[in-house]
Design an enzyme around this catalytic site. Structure first.
Site, short mmCIF file in Angstrom:
data_model
loop_
_atom_site.label_atom_id
_atom_site.label_comp_id
_atom_site.label_asym_id
_atom_site.label_seq_id
_atom_site.Cartn_x
_atom_site.Cartn_y
_atom_site.Cartn_z
N ARG A 101 0.85 -1.19 0.00
CA ARG A 101 0.00 0.00 0.00
C ARG A 101 0.88 1.24 0.00
O ARG A 101 1.90 1.28 0.69
CB ARG A 101 -0.88 0.03 1.25
CG ARG A 101 -1.96 -1.02 1.32
CD ARG A 101 -2.96 -0.65 2.41
NE ARG A 101 -2.32 -0.41 3.70
CZ ARG A 101 -2.14 -1.32 4.65
NH1 ARG A 101 -2.55 -2.56 4.44
NH2 ARG A 101 -1.57 -1.03 5.79
N TYR A 251 -0.85 -3.31 -7.69
CA TYR A 251 -0.76 -4.24 -6.56
C TYR A 251 -1.89 -4.08 -5.55
O TYR A 251 -2.21 -2.96 -5.14
CB TYR A 251 0.58 -4.05 -5.83
CG TYR A 251 0.93 -5.23 -4.94
CD1 TYR A 251 1.67 -6.28 -5.44
CD2 TYR A 251 0.48 -5.32 -3.64
CE1 TYR A 251 1.97 -7.38 -4.66
CE2 TYR A 251 0.76 -6.41 -2.84
CZ TYR A 251 1.52 -7.44 -3.35
OH TYR A 251 1.81 -8.53 -2.58
N LYS A 260 -9.87 -1.90 0.10
CA LYS A 260 -9.72 -0.81 1.08
C LYS A 260 -10.32 0.50 0.58
O LYS A 260 -10.91 1.26 1.37
CB LYS A 260 -8.24 -0.60 1.41
CG LYS A 260 -7.47 -1.87 1.79
CD LYS A 260 -8.02 -2.56 3.02
CE LYS A 260 -7.06 -3.65 3.48
NZ LYS A 260 -7.56 -4.47 4.57
N HIS A 280 -12.48 -2.26 9.51
CA HIS A 280 -11.40 -3.19 9.18
C HIS A 280 -11.42 -4.32 10.22
O HIS A 280 -10.64 -4.33 11.15
CB HIS A 280 -10.07 -2.41 9.23
CG HIS A 280 -8.89 -3.18 8.74
ND1 HIS A 280 -7.61 -2.91 9.18
CD2 HIS A 280 -8.78 -4.20 7.86
CE1 HIS A 280 -6.76 -3.72 8.59
NE2 HIS A 280 -7.44 -4.51 7.78
N SER A 302 -3.17 -5.09 9.84
CA SER A 302 -2.72 -6.13 8.92
C SER A 302 -1.55 -6.91 9.51
O SER A 302 -0.69 -6.35 10.19
CB SER A 302 -2.29 -5.51 7.58
OG SER A 302 -3.38 -4.85 6.97
N CYS A 304 -1.53 -9.07 11.86
CA CYS A 304 -1.58 -9.25 13.32
C CYS A 304 -2.49 -10.42 13.71
O CYS A 304 -2.96 -10.49 14.84
CB CYS A 304 -2.06 -7.98 14.00
SG CYS A 304 -0.82 -6.68 14.09
N ASP A 327 -11.44 -9.78 6.97
CA ASP A 327 -10.78 -8.48 6.79
C ASP A 327 -11.68 -7.27 6.95
O ASP A 327 -11.27 -6.27 7.53
CB ASP A 327 -10.10 -8.44 5.42
CG ASP A 327 -9.13 -7.28 5.28
OD1 ASP A 327 -8.39 -7.01 6.25
OD2 ASP A 327 -9.09 -6.66 4.21
N ARG A 420 1.05 -12.36 -1.20
CA ARG A 420 -0.38 -12.58 -0.94
C ARG A 420 -0.92 -13.82 -1.66
O ARG A 420 -0.37 -14.26 -2.66
CB ARG A 420 -1.18 -11.37 -1.43
CG ARG A 420 -0.84 -10.06 -0.73
CD ARG A 420 -1.51 -9.95 0.61
NE ARG A 420 -1.14 -8.74 1.34
CZ ARG A 420 -1.90 -8.20 2.28
NH1 ARG A 420 -3.07 -8.74 2.61
NH2 ARG A 420 -1.50 -7.12 2.92
#
Length: 640
Positions: A101, A251, A260, A280, A302, A304, A327, A420
């Site tokens: 990101r 990406y 997002k 989120h 993210s 975690c 997510d 990913r």
């Protein structure tokens, strides 16, 4: 108008399709099918065609035939390679400069800066989003987009965030010049023909324009198979018009604009206007040994442990966990005051490194079919490899994410830390039977959490709704590889939304606080903070995590049922009592796991207060001011 790239994606509407076309899969026809799109969609496409000047326009129908055609194109272009070890799986390698990101180049565009972001006091740099004026946004578009799709196909992707038959869902139309994005959006959203049918007149959809871009004159050449323009990447969100404009990156969330950009940034802005929440968060269903099922949402930054928790395999006998989403969650109160949630996504876009049979066997049973992997390593037997995964068989060679030979034990990672997997949610063996319920699932608890190696107990419960909002606002965690940040610095990440706020964080807090009285007789979920990552003085994790985290859920369910004697108060919230928190069979230091050091928390409270006062300043709600004062008061009383 350029040629219409028909082939498998030729679609206008069920009625007009039958009347106007006879189709031969894979044979492009020069037909102006754009004119048969719903009016507002047609105007969006035509305006974007004039700007970007593509050679072809392909209206996506989301069919298997279309997907196969696009996969063949990506294979021919070298964007992906086939992974013959698995069924219908592929590997993409991005440009090394397009791997995460780009938060520093992501902007919320409003006429007034304060509508988009907080205005920190004393000219301190803001940490909770970036603002750009509409005029500057228009200039950014004018400098990048004219002619950016020349020689390429513009793909028109109609998609739904959420089940098509749900009143909670929202529709988007993304235009892109990346077939990789089309194939990924097909996994991550409900995409194609039925969405256009639902649009009807074409109003009320989110417009999303994306191009991977072209480097400006004199800039570095495009990466083979992965065109991008990382030097000029920009991602813009126009709140008033519900528009997303993304340039330069192919990406992840930079290009899959339903994720997002739509589901959180634009979504949270729409949610504020309409009186609901876009967050989120993961959603899981947990059934206890008595057969009673509850649903829980949890906000973690993210990397975690969101996916691990969403796909937990409980170690306590009689417990069952099922996954609704890993997510993003959209939540609203129904007419009876029950908070209900949907997962607006259709797939998982998970971080690969660290995922293994030991850490997340459910994910491993999910991803090796119909999946696009990006920036993981490749094995000579036609498979993939990443850090944390079981070692390949003897004699199997590994090629790293950059395409270079790699050997076990190398100092360089085989897979990029933010590599990913993009895989359909319906393949998950523990997918919840209600995961596509149009009315959503009822939520009984909200969890916040992050990576905190010191001072923060395994779990504590907020005293009430206002305190819970303050707990969410106070979240901190080690930075992750999903973004541009380096190292393991502890960062403020309120509600795990720091990179994803669609509007002023102070207004966001007020919106959360307003949920307490949003509907008459609201059944407010209890709120908790969890921390699987506390370490001892030797730097070892104090809690085993993974499936053992069901013991935390077990205690939370006791609290939801208001079972007596299950908690003791501390200055930061209620923690479990030794008698009611199940650690049977574990070798853990219970007292230390749940210790609340006054010295640590006085410093923590000062840091939280400084952050909130400095960053939010005049927009900090009074209720949060009061919560800061209440925390200091409880800590001071505890010192006496």
């Amino acid at each position: 108008m350029p040629d219409f790239d028909g082939g498998a994606g030729e679609y206008v509407s069920a009625r007009d399709y039958a009347q106007h076309f006879q189709r031969s899969v894979g044979s492009p026809k020069k037909l102006n099918a754009v004119s048969l799109l719903p009016k507002q969609v047609r105007e969006f496409v035509e305006d974007s065609v004039r700007l970007c000047r593509p050679s072809n326009v392909h209206i996506c129908d989301g069919s298997e035939a279309e997907n196969s055609l696009l996969i063949d194109r990506l294979l021919e272009n070298g964007t992906i390679v086939r992974l013959p070890k698995y069924k219908n799986c592929f590997l993409a390698r991005s440009s090394p400069r397009d791997v995460a990101r780009v938060e520093s180049r992501t902007f919320i565009c409003t006429a007034e800066r304060r509508d988009a972001v907080n205005v920190p006091r004393d000219a301190v740099p803001g940490q909770l989003g970036n603002w750009m004026s509409p005029a500057d946004a228009d200039r950014a578009v004018a400098e990048r987009f004219p002619g950016c799709m020349e020689g390429r196909t513009m793909y028109v992707i109609p998609f739904s965030m959420g089940p098509l038959d749900s009143a909670y869902s929202k529709i988007g139309v993304q235009l892109t010049d990346s077939a990789y994005v089309v194939c990924s959006m097909r996994v991550m959203t409900r995409m194609g023909a039925r969405v256009l049918e639902r649009l009807d007149g074409g109003e009320g959809f989110v417009r999303a324009l994306h191009s991977v871009g072209r480097p400006s004159a004199g800039a570095a050449a495009e990466h083979p198979g992965w065109p991008c323009d990382p030097d000029r990447t920009v991602i813009l969100h126009k709140l008033e018009s519900n528009e997303i404009i993304s340039y330069g990156s192919g990406y992840g969330g930079n290009s899959l604009l339903g994720k997002k950009c739509f589901a959180l940034r634009i979504g949270s802005s729409i949610a504020r206007r309409e009186g609901w929440l876009a967050e989120h968060m993961l959603i899981l269903g947990v059934t206890d040994p008595r057969g009673r099922k509850r649903y829980i949402v949890a906000a973690f930054p993210s990397a975690c442990g969101k996916t691990n928790m969403a796909m937990m395999q409980p170690t306590l006998q009689g417990y069952k966990v099922e996954c609704v989403g890993d997510d993003i969650v959209w939540m609203r109160f129904d007419r009876n005051g029950q908070l209900r949630a949907i997962n607006p996504e259709f797939g998982f876009f998970g971080v690969a490194p660290g995922t293994s049979r030991a850490t997340n066997p459910v994910a491993m049973d999910t991803v090796f079919e119909n999946t696009i992997f990006t920036n993981v390593a490749q094995t000579s037997d036609g498979g993939v490899y990443w850090e944390g995964m079981e070692d390949p068989a003897p004699g199997v060679n590994i090629t790293d994410w950059l395409g270079n030979p790699w050997t076990l034990g190398s100092s360089k990672p085989a897979a990029h830390p933010n590599s990913r997997f993009c895989t359909p949610a319906e393949q998950c063996p523990i997918i919840d039977p209600n995961w596509q319920s149009p009315e959503g699932v009822p939520i009984d608890a909200i969890l916040f959490g992050g990576r905190r190696p010191k001072g923060v107990p395994l779990v504590f419960e907020a005293f009430d709704w206002k305190h819970g909002v303050f707990v969410g606002a106070s979240m901190k965690s080690e930075a992750t590889a999903a973004a541009e940040h380096k190292g393991k610095v502890i960062m403020h990440d309120p509600f795990a939304m720091r990179p994803f706020f669609g509007y002023n964080f102070g207004h966001y807090l007020q919106h959360w606080l307003s949920m307490e009285t949003a509907v008459p007789h609201a059944k407010l979920p209890k709120m908790y903070h969890v921390n699987w990552f506390r370490k001892d003085d030797q730097g070892k994790f104090m809690w085993p995590g993974y499936g053992e985290n069901c013991r935390v859920l077990d205690w939370i369910l006791q609290r939801i049922d208001d079972e007596p004697g299950t908690a003791r108060p501390t200055p930061i919230g209620n923690v479990p009592t030794r008698e009611t928190f199940n650690v049977e069979g574990l070798q853990v230091d219970f007292d230390e796991l749940f210790s609340v050091s006054n010295d640590f928390w006085i410093e923590e409270a000062r840091e939280i207060a400084e952050f909130l006062y400095e960053q939010v300043d005049q927009d900090l709600p009074k209720d949060i001011h009061d919560q800061i004062g209440n925390l200091f008061s409880r800590l001071n009383q505890n010192n006496n």
